[in-house]
Write a protein that holds these residues in place. Structure first.
Motif, mmCIF file in Angstrom:
data_model
loop_
_atom_site.group_PDB
_atom_site.id
_atom_site.type_symbol
_atom_site.label_atom_id
_atom_site.label_comp_id
_atom_site.label_asym_id
_atom_site.label_seq_id
_atom_site.Cartn_x
_atom_site.Cartn_y
_atom_site.Cartn_z
ATOM 1 N N GLY A 44 1.098 58.343 47.456
ATOM 2 C CA GLY A 44 2.471 58.026 47.087
ATOM 3 C C GLY A 44 2.487 57.020 45.950
ATOM 4 N N ALA A 45 2.771 57.506 44.741
ATOM 5 C CA ALA A 45 2.838 56.593 43.589
ATOM 6 C C ALA A 45 4.027 55.642 43.722
ATOM 7 N N CYS A 46 5.076 56.120 44.394
ATOM 8 C CA CYS A 46 6.331 55.349 44.460
ATOM 9 C C CYS A 46 6.144 53.986 45.119
ATOM 10 N N ILE A 111 1.014 75.709 39.376
ATOM 11 C CA ILE A 111 0.784 74.615 38.428
ATOM 12 C C ILE A 111 1.560 73.404 38.944
ATOM 13 N N ALA A 112 0.825 72.357 39.300
ATOM 14 C CA ALA A 112 1.454 71.129 39.828
ATOM 15 C C ALA A 112 0.804 69.942 39.123
ATOM 16 N N THR A 113 0.808 70.025 37.793
ATOM 17 C CA THR A 113 0.050 69.068 36.975
ATOM 18 C C THR A 113 0.812 67.774 36.697
ATOM 19 N N LEU A 133 1.409 52.282 34.727
ATOM 20 C CA LEU A 133 1.248 52.420 36.181
ATOM 21 C C LEU A 133 1.728 53.815 36.517
ATOM 22 N N LYS A 134 0.793 54.730 36.669
ATOM 23 C CA LYS A 134 1.178 56.116 36.953
ATOM 24 C C LYS A 134 0.367 56.664 38.127
ATOM 25 N N ALA A 135 -0.960 56.689 37.934
ATOM 26 C CA ALA A 135 -1.821 57.243 38.981
ATOM 27 C C ALA A 135 -2.303 56.126 39.910
ATOM 28 N N GLU A 249 1.091 71.732 28.995
ATOM 29 C CA GLU A 249 0.346 72.401 27.918
ATOM 30 C C GLU A 249 -0.375 73.658 28.403
ATOM 31 N N LEU A 250 -0.966 73.582 29.614
ATOM 32 C CA LEU A 250 -1.665 74.769 30.151
ATOM 33 C C LEU A 250 -0.697 75.941 30.235
ATOM 34 N N ALA A 251 0.505 75.646 30.724
ATOM 35 C CA ALA A 251 1.528 76.683 30.881
ATOM 36 C C ALA A 251 1.978 77.201 29.519
HETATM 37 C C1 LIG Z 1 5.243 53.425 39.869
HETATM 38 C C2 LIG Z 1 6.005 54.650 40.241
HETATM 39 C C3 LIG Z 1 7.092 54.556 41.086
HETATM 40 C C4 LIG Z 1 7.806 55.700 41.433
HETATM 41 N N1 LIG Z 1 8.869 55.578 42.279
HETATM 42 C C5 LIG Z 1 9.545 56.681 42.668
HETATM 43 C C6 LIG Z 1 10.603 56.578 43.610
HETATM 44 O O1 LIG Z 1 10.922 55.484 44.088
HETATM 45 N N2 LIG Z 1 11.244 57.709 43.970
HETATM 46 C C7 LIG Z 1 10.899 58.946 43.473
HETATM 47 O O2 LIG Z 1 11.506 59.955 43.861
HETATM 48 N N3 LIG Z 1 9.884 59.074 42.571
HETATM 49 C C8 LIG Z 1 9.208 57.974 42.166
HETATM 50 N N4 LIG Z 1 8.153 58.096 41.289
HETATM 51 C C9 LIG Z 1 7.826 59.423 40.732
HETATM 52 C C10 LIG Z 1 6.873 60.206 41.644
HETATM 53 O O3 LIG Z 1 5.736 59.447 41.908
HETATM 54 C C11 LIG Z 1 6.483 61.507 40.947
HETATM 55 O O4 LIG Z 1 7.666 62.243 40.730
HETATM 56 C C12 LIG Z 1 5.512 62.339 41.771
HETATM 57 O O5 LIG Z 1 4.279 61.698 41.891
HETATM 58 C C13 LIG Z 1 5.283 63.695 41.105
HETATM 59 O O6 LIG Z 1 4.339 64.401 41.824
HETATM 60 P P1 LIG Z 1 3.570 65.632 41.167
HETATM 61 O O7 LIG Z 1 2.681 66.166 42.225
HETATM 62 O O8 LIG Z 1 4.538 66.551 40.533
HETATM 63 O O9 LIG Z 1 2.751 65.025 39.952
HETATM 64 P P2 LIG Z 1 1.659 63.832 39.806
HETATM 65 O O10 LIG Z 1 1.849 62.805 40.865
HETATM 66 O O11 LIG Z 1 1.761 63.426 38.396
HETATM 67 O O12 LIG Z 1 0.295 64.593 40.078
HETATM 68 C C14 LIG Z 1 -0.189 65.580 39.218
HETATM 69 C C15 LIG Z 1 -1.701 65.659 39.350
HETATM 70 O O13 LIG Z 1 -2.143 66.735 38.541
HETATM 71 C C16 LIG Z 1 -3.391 66.389 37.984
HETATM 72 N N5 LIG Z 1 -3.617 67.202 36.779
HETATM 73 C C17 LIG Z 1 -2.915 67.175 35.626
HETATM 74 N N6 LIG Z 1 -3.420 68.071 34.752
HETATM 75 C C18 LIG Z 1 -4.462 68.669 35.381
HETATM 76 C C19 LIG Z 1 -5.382 69.676 35.004
HETATM 77 N N7 LIG Z 1 -5.335 70.262 33.812
HETATM 78 N N8 LIG Z 1 -6.333 70.053 35.898
HETATM 79 C C20 LIG Z 1 -6.391 69.479 37.140
HETATM 80 N N9 LIG Z 1 -5.546 68.516 37.537
HETATM 81 C C21 LIG Z 1 -4.588 68.123 36.674
HETATM 82 C C22 LIG Z 1 -3.260 64.911 37.670
HETATM 83 O O14 LIG Z 1 -4.543 64.306 37.612
HETATM 84 C C23 LIG Z 1 -2.428 64.414 38.848
HETATM 85 O O15 LIG Z 1 -3.253 63.882 39.857
HETATM 86 C C24 LIG Z 1 7.420 56.965 40.915
HETATM 87 C C25 LIG Z 1 6.321 57.061 40.055
HETATM 88 C C26 LIG Z 1 5.613 55.921 39.724
HETATM 89 C C27 LIG Z 1 4.440 56.051 38.804
#
Ligand SMILES: Cc1cc2nc3c(=O)[nH]c(=O)nc-3n(C[C@H](O)[C@H](O)[C@H](O)COP(=O)(O)OP(=O)(O)OC[C@H]3O[C@@H](n4cnc5c(N)ncnc54)[C@H](O)[C@@H]3O)c2cc1C
Length: 448
Positions: A44-46, A111-113, A133-135, A249-251
């Motif tokens: 959970g990044a949040c 695709i969940a990148t 601050l992302k990952a 980009e992959l898409a």
């Molecule tokens: C500090 C912070 C606070 C947040 N607070 C909130 C909140 O309070 N409420 C809320 O709703 N949202 C919040 N968010 C947003 C939320 O964290 C994201 O919307 C969520 O993580 C998205 O999930 P995801 O699975 O789509 O993508 P991501 O979490 O970005 O995961 C995608 C993954 O894909 C991998 N990847 C990318 N490209 C490739 C590739 N070519 N091959 C293999 N792997 C690949 C990446 O390494 C990554 O691990 C916050 C984000 C941050 C950073």
């Protein structure tokens, strides 16, 4: 092998692992392989700003480990494996694995990148001490650095910048937020921006708006941030928080249709323009329930729901993600800010004739010892249909915004909201909740 028996998922955080888990629950016989470029899945990044503030353990943000997915859910998780190319003709993903390139054939692909932080091309941007601050890996870095840091400049006055401003200030650091726009949380109303500014300044956080960063300086590590006017802000760490962009980009290279901000267009089943390929989370659009158009609003709430939907769809179920209305909430320095639906400008752009009213009210009944304050702005079309709300204040914000969001999802009107039988007891709200008063005000404006 039966049809659709091999599923490949690219990206293993919220959307990817929700999909993989749901699919395995429904169809245990399907081979599911998750390709994750990083070293973590399912976190959970949040929660990271709050972990930093409370001196917590960043590892607590991991919901399920890669090993648990393998052992308990029988999902083949490949860490440090980056997908490089999707060949739609032969249905193969080529990926860079720790042991070289490898091919991953699929019957269905998700695709969940996700998204990546915007890194501006500034002089000094690569200096040690400058980081977004992302990952989870970023969270670990900040967790370690925060102990030695003294002065942090946060570039970007959006929600992540402001959550981190609170966290870093609470840890005793000197914090300055630099925002290029004339005000913080610039997409919100001016009154909300002012409330955010007051909240930050009330805790001793310095805020510089209407000024951009020209360069980051330092000998071997960051020492200062230079603003466009030439002023130097001393800093030993810099947080980059100026937004994210979809990893699509992959898409795009595979010829899938992209939409707003370059995110991958998906339908209610999270299917892309290729019937064998799904997309979910921050890399994808979601159907907007008010405009009927694809929208890109990257949030964890949506990523989890879309992931679950994609898992169901790939399992062959009649999956349907109802869509989003753009509900978002964050808190900083004792104030909570939330929006749902469309702003006045967005409503006009979408072809509505918006009418808005704002109510400033108490959060508790008359005579209570510690009433908070809240601002409720309600937006409706002249037809009476509710279009959106912006609510901020000391308390009670989530309950009020969720009430509006629920009505937006079913096409409710201001009359529906005004007639809602909201709960009441003196410490929780006034007998006339500010939400009801705002609904009546908008109804009056429409009627008049
Ligand atoms: C500090 C912070 C606070 C947040 N607070 C909130 C909140 O309070 N409420 C809320 O709703 N949202 C919040 N968010 C947003 C939320 O964290 C994201 O919307 C969520 O993580 C998205 O999930 P995801 O699975 O789509 O993508 P991501 O979490 O970005 O995961 C995608 C993954 O894909 C991998 N990847 C990318 N490209 C490739 C590739 N070519 N091959 C293999 N792997 C690949 C990446 O390494 C990554 O691990 C916050 C984000 C941050 C950073």
């Amino acid at each position: 092998m039966s049809q659709n028996s091999r599923v490949v998922v690219i990206g293993g955080v919220a959307a990817g692992m929700s999909a993989a888990s749901q699919l395995k629950r429904l169809r245990p016989e399907v081979e599911v392989t998750v390709l994750e470029a990083g070293g973590d899945v399912s976190y959970g990044a949040c929660g990271m700003p709050y972990v930093l503030e409370n001196r917590g353990d960043m590892e607590s943000q991991i919901v399920v480990t890669a090993e648990q997915f393998r052992q308990e859910r029988h999902i083949d998780v490949r860490l440090h494996t980056r997908a490089l190319k999707i060949d739609r003709l032969v249905q193969v993903v080529t990926a860079q694995t720790p042991n070289g390139e490898a091919a991953f054939p699929y019957d269905q692909l998700l695709i969940a990148t996700g998204a990546r932080p915007v890194i501006p091309p500034l002089p000094g941007i690569d200096l040690p001490g400058v980081r977004p601050l992302k990952a989870l890996e970023d969270g670990r870095w900040w967790s370690a650095q925060i102990r030695e840091a003294q002065r942090v400049v946060i570039v970007g006055g959006g929600y992540i910048g402001l959550e981190m401003a609170q966290a870093l200030q609470a840890r005793g650091l000197s914090v300055t937020v630099v925002e290029q726009a004339p005000r913080l949380i610039a997409r919100w109303s001016e009154a909300a921006s002012t409330a955010a500014l007051r909240a930050l300044e009330g805790r001793g956080i310095k805020v510089r708006c209407d000024v951009s960063v020209a360069a980051i300086e330092g000998e071997g590590k960051v020492e200062a941030v230079v603003l466009s006017g030439g002023e130097r802000l001393l800093a030993d760490r810099v947080l980059l928080a100026i937004g994210v962009r979809p990893n699509s980009e992959l898409a795009a290279d595979a010829g899938l249709t992209l939409g707003p901000a370059g995110a991958i267009i998906t339908d209610h089943a999270c299917r892309t323009s290729d019937a064998h390929i799904f997309a979910a989370g921050d890399c994808a659009t979601a159907p907007h329930r008010i405009t009927g158009q694809p929208a890109w609003i990257p949030l964890g709430s949506t990523a989890n729901k879309q992931g679950k939907t994609a898992g169901e769809a790939m399992a062959g179920q009649e999956a349907g993600f109802a869509g989003i209305v753009g509900t978002a909430i964050f808190e900083t320095c004792g104030q909570v800010f939330a929006t749902t639906g469309l702003s006045v400008a967005q409503a006009q752009e979408a072809g509505f004739d918006p009418v808005a009213a704002t109510v400033l009210g108490a959060t508790q009944a008359h005579g209570m010892p510690h009433p908070g304050r809240t601002s409720v702005t309600l937006i409706a079309d002249r037809s009476g249909r509710l279009l959106g709300a912006e609510i901020y204040g000391d308390e009670g914000v989530k309950g009020r915004i969720d009430t509006v969001a629920a009505l937006l999802g079913v096409g409710g009107t201001v009359t529906d909201l005004g007639d809602t039988d909201l709960a009441y007891c003196p410490p929780q709200s006034p007998v006339w909740d500010p939400l009801l008063i705002a609904a009546h005000k908008v109804a009056q404006k429409i009627g008049g």
